[in-house]
Write a protein that holds these residues in place. Structure first.
Motif, short mmCIF file in Angstrom:
data_model
loop_
_atom_site.label_atom_id
_atom_site.label_comp_id
_atom_site.label_asym_id
_atom_site.label_seq_id
_atom_site.Cartn_x
_atom_site.Cartn_y
_atom_site.Cartn_z
N ARG A 151 0.84 -1.21 0.00
CA ARG A 151 0.00 0.00 0.00
C ARG A 151 0.87 1.25 0.00
NH1 ARG A 151 -3.34 -1.63 3.55
NH2 ARG A 151 -2.17 -0.92 5.35
N SER A 152 1.92 1.24 0.80
CA SER A 152 2.83 2.38 0.87
C SER A 152 3.53 2.63 -0.47
CB SER A 152 3.88 2.12 1.95
OG SER A 152 4.85 3.12 1.97
N ALA A 153 3.97 1.56 -1.11
CA ALA A 153 4.67 1.68 -2.40
C ALA A 153 3.73 2.08 -3.53
CB ALA A 153 5.37 0.37 -2.74
N LEU A 178 10.83 0.91 -6.52
CA LEU A 178 11.75 2.01 -6.23
C LEU A 178 11.24 2.80 -5.02
CD1 LEU A 178 14.30 3.50 -7.02
CD2 LEU A 178 12.93 4.88 -8.58
N ALA A 179 9.94 3.08 -4.98
CA ALA A 179 9.36 3.76 -3.82
C ALA A 179 9.53 2.91 -2.56
CB ALA A 179 7.88 4.06 -4.07
N PHE A 180 9.34 1.60 -2.69
CA PHE A 180 9.54 0.67 -1.56
C PHE A 180 10.96 0.80 -1.02
CE2 PHE A 180 11.06 -3.55 -0.19
CZ PHE A 180 10.17 -3.83 0.83
N LEU A 181 11.94 0.79 -1.92
CA LEU A 181 13.35 0.85 -1.51
C LEU A 181 13.73 2.21 -0.92
CD1 LEU A 181 14.93 -0.99 -4.57
CD2 LEU A 181 14.82 -1.85 -2.21
N GLU A 182 13.16 3.27 -1.46
CA GLU A 182 13.53 4.62 -1.05
C GLU A 182 12.76 5.12 0.17
OE1 GLU A 182 15.86 6.65 -1.96
OE2 GLU A 182 16.33 6.40 -4.06
N GLU A 183 11.48 4.74 0.31
CA GLU A 183 10.62 5.45 1.25
C GLU A 183 9.93 4.60 2.32
OE1 GLU A 183 7.87 7.50 -1.27
OE2 GLU A 183 9.47 8.49 -2.39
N THR A 184 9.79 3.32 2.10
CA THR A 184 9.06 2.50 3.07
C THR A 184 9.84 2.44 4.37
OG1 THR A 184 8.07 1.20 1.29
CG2 THR A 184 8.05 0.22 3.48
N PRO A 185 9.18 2.67 5.51
CA PRO A 185 9.89 2.60 6.80
C PRO A 185 10.58 1.24 6.97
CG PRO A 185 7.69 3.52 7.09
CD PRO A 185 7.77 3.03 5.68
N LEU A 186 11.79 1.25 7.49
CA LEU A 186 12.58 0.03 7.60
C LEU A 186 11.91 -1.08 8.41
CD1 LEU A 186 16.18 1.50 7.78
CD2 LEU A 186 15.03 0.44 5.83
N LEU A 239 19.01 -4.80 -6.52
CA LEU A 239 18.13 -3.87 -7.22
C LEU A 239 18.45 -2.42 -6.86
CD1 LEU A 239 14.76 -5.80 -6.90
CD2 LEU A 239 15.98 -5.31 -9.04
N ALA A 240 18.70 -2.17 -5.58
CA ALA A 240 19.01 -0.81 -5.14
C ALA A 240 20.30 -0.31 -5.80
CB ALA A 240 19.15 -0.77 -3.62
N LYS A 241 21.28 -1.18 -5.92
CA LYS A 241 22.53 -0.79 -6.56
C LYS A 241 22.30 -0.55 -8.06
CE LYS A 241 27.30 -2.24 -7.23
NZ LYS A 241 28.31 -3.28 -7.01
N GLU A 242 21.57 -1.46 -8.68
CA GLU A 242 21.28 -1.34 -10.12
C GLU A 242 20.51 -0.06 -10.44
OE1 GLU A 242 18.41 -3.77 -13.16
OE2 GLU A 242 19.68 -4.96 -11.83
N TRP A 243 19.60 0.31 -9.55
CA TRP A 243 18.74 1.49 -9.79
C TRP A 243 19.28 2.75 -9.14
CZ3 TRP A 243 13.42 -1.17 -8.50
CH2 TRP A 243 13.10 -2.06 -9.53
N HIS A 244 20.46 2.69 -8.55
CA HIS A 244 21.10 3.83 -7.91
C HIS A 244 20.21 4.47 -6.84
CE1 HIS A 244 24.18 3.49 -10.97
NE2 HIS A 244 23.23 3.48 -11.88
N VAL A 245 19.68 3.62 -5.98
CA VAL A 245 18.83 4.10 -4.88
C VAL A 245 19.70 4.91 -3.92
CG1 VAL A 245 17.50 3.33 -2.88
CG2 VAL A 245 17.18 2.23 -5.10
N CYS A 246 19.19 6.03 -3.48
CA CYS A 246 19.96 6.95 -2.62
C CYS A 246 19.98 6.54 -1.15
CB CYS A 246 19.38 8.35 -2.72
SG CYS A 246 19.58 9.05 -4.38
N ARG A 247 19.01 5.77 -0.70
CA ARG A 247 18.93 5.41 0.72
C ARG A 247 20.17 4.63 1.13
NH1 ARG A 247 13.44 2.62 3.01
NH2 ARG A 247 13.41 3.66 5.01
N GLU A 248 20.89 5.14 2.11
CA GLU A 248 22.18 4.57 2.52
C GLU A 248 22.11 3.13 2.96
OE1 GLU A 248 25.02 6.53 5.04
OE2 GLU A 248 24.30 8.46 4.31
N VAL A 249 21.01 2.73 3.55
CA VAL A 249 20.93 1.38 4.09
C VAL A 249 21.18 0.30 3.03
CG1 VAL A 249 18.42 1.10 3.77
CG2 VAL A 249 19.57 -0.08 5.64
N TRP A 250 20.92 0.61 1.78
CA TRP A 250 21.10 -0.37 0.71
C TRP A 250 22.52 -0.36 0.15
CZ3 TRP A 250 17.52 -3.53 1.42
CH2 TRP A 250 16.23 -3.13 1.73
N SER A 251 23.36 0.56 0.57
CA SER A 251 24.71 0.64 -0.01
C SER A 251 25.73 -0.22 0.72
CB SER A 251 25.18 2.10 -0.01
OG SER A 251 25.28 2.59 1.30
N HIS A 252 25.31 -0.96 1.74
CA HIS A 252 26.25 -1.77 2.52
C HIS A 252 26.37 -3.17 1.97
CE1 HIS A 252 26.51 1.40 5.40
NE2 HIS A 252 25.22 1.42 5.51
#
Length: 151
Positions: free
Chosen positions: A70-72, A103-111, A138-151
């Motif tokens: 629903r959030s996404a 993309l919205a799920f990866l960027e904005e959904t509360p952890l 997916l986050a790396k492929e789509w260049h998601v800005c949310r830091e949590v996915w860059s680890h």
């Protein structure tokens, strides 16, 4: 904490001295204006006052997948269903019509919602760990800005 301290007949300064903190720190803790305190110091005060600290589950979310889907879907005409999200999470394959949603799920959904959705989507065939790897890929492929996915 203040109630327990006064019941014991202790002043803020006495509590501070006994646990190695200032009176001001004890005062700010009691009044809810202390921004940060480590577990060890907090536990020392609670032990001194005879107050226990127990971990408990947060508010129970009925379905992480439903909330996440629903959030996404908030900004889109096509709704992402919980079943579709579960399939995407398990496979890492995102149909074209749901790419913006994910993309919205990866960027904005509360952890906490992300973690619950991942746990619900996991199965004997696809572990939570595998789903998290899918999301990181997916986050790396789509260049998601949310830091949590860059680890």
């Amino acid at each position: 904490m203040k109630q327990k301290r006064t019941e014991l007949g202790l002043l803020q300064e006495q509590v501070g001295n006994l646990v190695g903190l200032s009176r001001v720190t004890v005062n700010r803790l009691e009044n809810g204006t202390l921004n940060d305190m480590g577990y060890t110091k907090l536990n020392a005060i609670l032990d001194l006052l005879g107050i226990g600290l127990a971990a408990q589950e947060g508010p129970n979310m009925k379905s992480g997948l439903a909330v996440a889907a629903r959030s996404a879907s908030t900004s889109y005409r096509v709704m992402l269903t919980p079943n579709a999200l579960s399939h995407i999470l398990r496979t890492g394959d995102v149909p074209q019509q749901y790419q913006a949603h994910l993309l919205a799920f990866l960027e904005e959904t509360p952890l906490p919602v992300v973690v619950k959705a991942v746990a619900e989507a996991a199965s004997a065939e696809t572990s939570s760990s595998k789903i998290m790897k899918n999301l990181q890929h997916l986050a790396k492929e789509w260049h998601v800005c949310r830091e949590v996915w860059s680890h």
